[in-house]
Structures are given as C-alpha cells and as structure tokens.
Write a protein that holds these residues in place. Structure first.
Motif, PDB file in Angstrom:
ATOM      1  N   TRP A   1       0.646 -14.687   2.097  1.00  0.00           N
ATOM      2  CA  TRP A   1      -0.128 -14.784   0.832  1.00  0.00           C
ATOM      3  C   TRP A   1       0.834 -14.117  -0.285  1.00  0.00           C
ATOM      4  N   SER A   2       1.386 -12.846   0.216  1.00  0.00           N
ATOM      5  CA  SER A   2       2.236 -12.294  -1.020  1.00  0.00           C
ATOM      6  C   SER A   2       3.727 -13.202  -1.274  1.00  0.00           C
ATOM      7  N   ILE A   3       4.083 -13.976  -0.488  1.00  0.00           N
ATOM      8  CA  ILE A   3       4.995 -15.133  -0.653  1.00  0.00           C
ATOM      9  C   ILE A   3       4.782 -15.912  -1.976  1.00  0.00           C
TER      10      ILE A   3
ATOM     11  N   ILE B   1      -6.270  -1.970   0.757  1.00  0.00           N
ATOM     12  CA  ILE B   1      -6.950  -1.919   2.007  1.00  0.00           C
ATOM     13  C   ILE B   1      -6.692  -3.432   2.798  1.00  0.00           C
ATOM     14  N   VAL B   2      -6.436  -4.379   1.970  1.00  0.00           N
ATOM     15  CA  VAL B   2      -6.665  -5.743   2.606  1.00  0.00           C
ATOM     16  C   VAL B   2      -5.101  -5.960   3.058  1.00  0.00           C
ATOM     17  N   THR B   3      -4.169  -5.148   2.593  1.00  0.00           N
ATOM     18  CA  THR B   3      -2.869  -5.040   3.270  1.00  0.00           C
ATOM     19  C   THR B   3      -2.359  -4.238   4.121  1.00  0.00           C
ATOM     20  N   LEU B   4      -3.410  -3.096   4.121  1.00  0.00           N
ATOM     21  CA  LEU B   4      -3.202  -1.922   5.029  1.00  0.00           C
ATOM     22  C   LEU B   4      -3.832  -2.276   6.460  1.00  0.00           C
ATOM     23  N   LEU B   5      -5.149  -2.846   6.571  1.00  0.00           N
ATOM     24  CA  LEU B   5      -5.638  -3.197   7.666  1.00  0.00           C
ATOM     25  C   LEU B   5      -4.968  -3.865   8.558  1.00  0.00           C
TER      26      LEU B   5
ATOM     27  N   PHE C   1       0.733  -1.220   0.023  1.00  0.00           N
ATOM     28  CA  PHE C   1      -0.058   0.061   0.036  1.00  0.00           C
ATOM     29  C   PHE C   1       0.962   1.156   0.021  1.00  0.00           C
ATOM     30  N   GLY C   2       2.000   1.206   0.080  1.00  0.00           N
ATOM     31  CA  GLY C   2       3.164   2.085  -0.258  1.00  0.00           C
ATOM     32  C   GLY C   2       3.296   3.320   0.919  1.00  0.00           C
ATOM     33  N   ILE C   3       2.966   3.122   2.121  1.00  0.00           N
ATOM     34  CA  ILE C   3       2.977   4.147   3.211  1.00  0.00           C
ATOM     35  C   ILE C   3       3.849   3.581   4.525  1.00  0.00           C
ATOM     36  N   SER C   4       4.253   2.491   4.426  1.00  0.00           N
ATOM     37  CA  SER C   4       5.394   1.934   5.432  1.00  0.00           C
ATOM     38  C   SER C   4       6.330   0.850   4.679  1.00  0.00           C
ATOM     39  N   CYS C   5       7.167   0.281   5.327  1.00  0.00           N
ATOM     40  CA  CYS C   5       8.158  -0.572   4.774  1.00  0.00           C
ATOM     41  C   CYS C   5       8.551  -1.942   5.725  1.00  0.00           C
ATOM     42  N   THR C   6       8.919  -2.887   5.051  1.00  0.00           N
ATOM     43  CA  THR C   6       8.997  -3.933   6.006  1.00  0.00           C
ATOM     44  C   THR C   6      10.023  -5.060   5.093  1.00  0.00           C
ATOM     45  N   ILE C   7       9.963  -6.227   5.648  1.00  0.00           N
ATOM     46  CA  ILE C   7      10.846  -7.389   4.773  1.00  0.00           C
ATOM     47  C   ILE C   7      10.237  -7.237   3.618  1.00  0.00           C
TER      48      ILE C   7
ATOM     49  N   THR D   1      -1.579 -12.142  13.758  1.00  0.00           N
ATOM     50  CA  THR D   1      -1.809 -13.035  12.743  1.00  0.00           C
ATOM     51  C   THR D   1      -2.445 -12.415  11.338  1.00  0.00           C
ATOM     52  N   PRO D   2      -3.553 -11.790  11.274  1.00  0.00           N
ATOM     53  CA  PRO D   2      -3.731 -11.120  10.043  1.00  0.00           C
ATOM     54  C   PRO D   2      -2.570 -10.753   9.235  1.00  0.00           C
ATOM     55  N   TYR D   3      -1.547  -9.892   9.711  1.00  0.00           N
ATOM     56  CA  TYR D   3      -0.334  -9.278   9.015  1.00  0.00           C
ATOM     57  C   TYR D   3       0.188 -10.552   8.485  1.00  0.00           C
ATOM     58  N   ALA D   4       0.431 -11.884   9.212  1.00  0.00           N
ATOM     59  CA  ALA D   4       1.539 -13.004   8.791  1.00  0.00           C
ATOM     60  C   ALA D   4       0.507 -13.437   7.837  1.00  0.00           C
TER      61      ALA D   4
END
Length: 302
Positions: free
Chosen positions: A230-232, A242-246, A136-142, A222-225
């Motif tokens: 899924w993105s893996i 929004i599905v990745t943001l929430l 969603f472009g407003i934060s960063c992670t692995i 858990t929802p974030y994991a």
C-alpha cells in the motif's frame, strides 16, 4: 523470549542428534538459526525504542536494524522455498533418487541461501535501494516510499519483490500442491487404510509439518507485505501508525511458531525436549543450596 527459548531447544536437540540428522533436517536447523538470529540482533533494539517512544540511535542503527531484518527475512523465505522443493523431489522420486540429496548437497544449498540473502541485504548499502524508518518510527526497513520518487528505489523494490517474495512464495505453493496431488493419487490406489505403509504415513506427517511451517511464515508476513505494498502506491501518511505497527509486530512473531509445530508433529523432538527438561531439573537439584544429610551429592562435595 519464546523465539530464543524455542529455537535454542531446536538447536540443542539438533546438536545432540547431529550424527542421526537426515539431510533435509539441516534446513530446519538453518531456519532456527535465522529465527534466533533475528530475535537476538533486532528485537532488543526495537523493544527499547518502543519504550522510548522513538527510535534509539541515528541513521547507523537504523541501517543496521533494516539490514539484519532483510538478511534474516530473505534467508528464512529461501530456506522455506528450499524445504518445499526438496520435499517435492523426495515425494516424487524413487527411493534410490531421493537418497541422492546428501548432506553435502544441502550444505551447499544453505551456503547459497546465505550468500543470496547477504547479497540482497548489502545492495542498499552500495547504492541500489534504500533503508529507512518505518512510518510509526520505532523500527527500520526498506524504504518502500522510494518506489515512485526514485528510479533507483523503483528498480530495487520491484526486483526484490519478485525475486525474494513472489517467486519463492509461488514455488512453495506449487511444490506443496504437487505433493498433495501425488499423495491423493497414491491414497486412492490403496483402498484399505490399514495397508498404507508406515513410511508413507511418516512422509505425509513430515509434509504436513513443512506445510504448516510455510503457512505460519507466509500468513504472519502477509499483513506486513500488504501494508508495504500500500505504501508503494500511496503516501505512508494515508495509514494510521497502528495500522502499520500491528502488521510489523505480527510479522516478527513468525520466528516463534516453528518450535511449537515441531513439538506437535515430531515424537523425536518431544522426547529430546523431555530429556533436556530432566537434565535441567537435575542441574537445578545438583547446584541447590540444600546441604542437609538428605542430599548425598552435597554431602559428598562437603
């Protein structure tokens, strides 16, 4: 705001009661430090980027944000794992053996937790794994999407997922199931509930508090994991922003739950909070601008 205020109250009461803290309570302090560290180092940048509708800064700020998130996230997870193991050892040991878990032992354990977390956070900086922006472009992670496109990303994500997520989570679940079975067997042997020792009741309350802390952390992440998992195996474009943001926002809320759990289950924490409130109220009154004769303190300083 809730994270900073709540965990600051936890740290303030810990400092006030430093000479009375038991060794396992040092892990609670470490968890509060990790939560407040995440809130201070990450959340302002994420909030500003949300208002900007795009990530602020460039690659350097993205790597910084992801590194802080990974560092404090792994630290929190490993601290919860250590809490579960120590709670299991205390519950299943005799009183003489449980006293062997000294403050120095827990301090060494906390040092190991931070070094372990720092090691995993630095690895993407030295070439194993990658940091990148969220879908969603407003934060960063692995960079989860590198799982298939790069052997480097594949090995790092798989190792991290097993050693920093799956193994600690299974350890937490196994320890608390073992404690629940031990408590169940002990209560079965006591027919009259009035004969249950106060120490056993306190142990049960402390265990329940630790379980709720772990459940709050695991359920919020858990929802974030799930979205990351899924993105893996699928393109990140297959999920709506929004599905990745929430799930990401829900995961960040994990830092705010613990002080409320302490307040509900700990009489000592409630008493200390009330004393802090009284102290704060006294300071507000003391530094008030009312200089009338009804205020003897201000008259004296006048």
């Amino acid at each position: 705001i809730l994270t900073i205020l709540g965990n600051s109250a936890v740290l303030a009461t810990a400092v006030k009661r430093s000479s009375f803290l038991k060794s396992p309570e040092l892990l609670t302090v470490n968890l509060a430090i990790a939560d407040i560290g995440m809130a201070i180092s990450m959340y302002p940048l994420a909030i500003a980027s949300a208002w900007n509708h795009a990530w602020l800064g460039g690659d350097a700020s993205c790597v910084y944000y992801a590194l802080m998130g990974f560092l404090f996230g792994v630290c929190s997870m490993m601290t919860l794992c250590a809490m579960a193991v120590i709670r299991f050892l205390v519950t299943n040991s005799s009183k003489s053996n449980s006293n062997k878990i000294t403050k120095n032992t827990v301090r060494v354990l906390i040092t190991f937790i931070w070094l372990y977390s720092l090691l995993w956070a630095i690895l993407p900086l030295v070439g194993w794994g990658y940091y990148g922006p969220e879908p969603f472009g407003i934060s960063c992670t692995i960079a989860w999407s590198k799982f298939h496109s790069s052997s480097n990303g594949f090995s790092f994500i798989l190792s991290m997922f097993l050693l920093c997520t799956v193994l600690p989570a299974l350890t937490i679940v196994a320890c608390y199931l073992g404690i629940a079975w031990k408590v169940h067997k002990a209560y079965q042997e006591i027919q009259n509930i009035d004969r249950i020792p106060n120490a056993a009741k306190l142990e049960k309350k402390l265990t329940l508090m630790a379980v709720l802390i772990s459940v709050g952390f695991l359920s919020s992440w858990t929802p974030y994991a799930a979205a990351s998992f899924w993105s893996i195996f699928n393109s990140s474009d297959s999920l709506q922003p929004i599905v990745t943001l929430l799930p990401c926002l829900f995961a960040k809320s994990s830092t705010a739950y613990n002080p409320f759990i302490y307040y509900i289950f700990s009489k000592t924490f409630r008493r200390e909070i009330k004393q802090l409130q009284c102290c704060f109220g006294w300071r507000v009154h003391f530094f008030g601008t009312n200089n009338s004769a009804e205020n003897p303190v201000s008259m004296m300083w006048s």
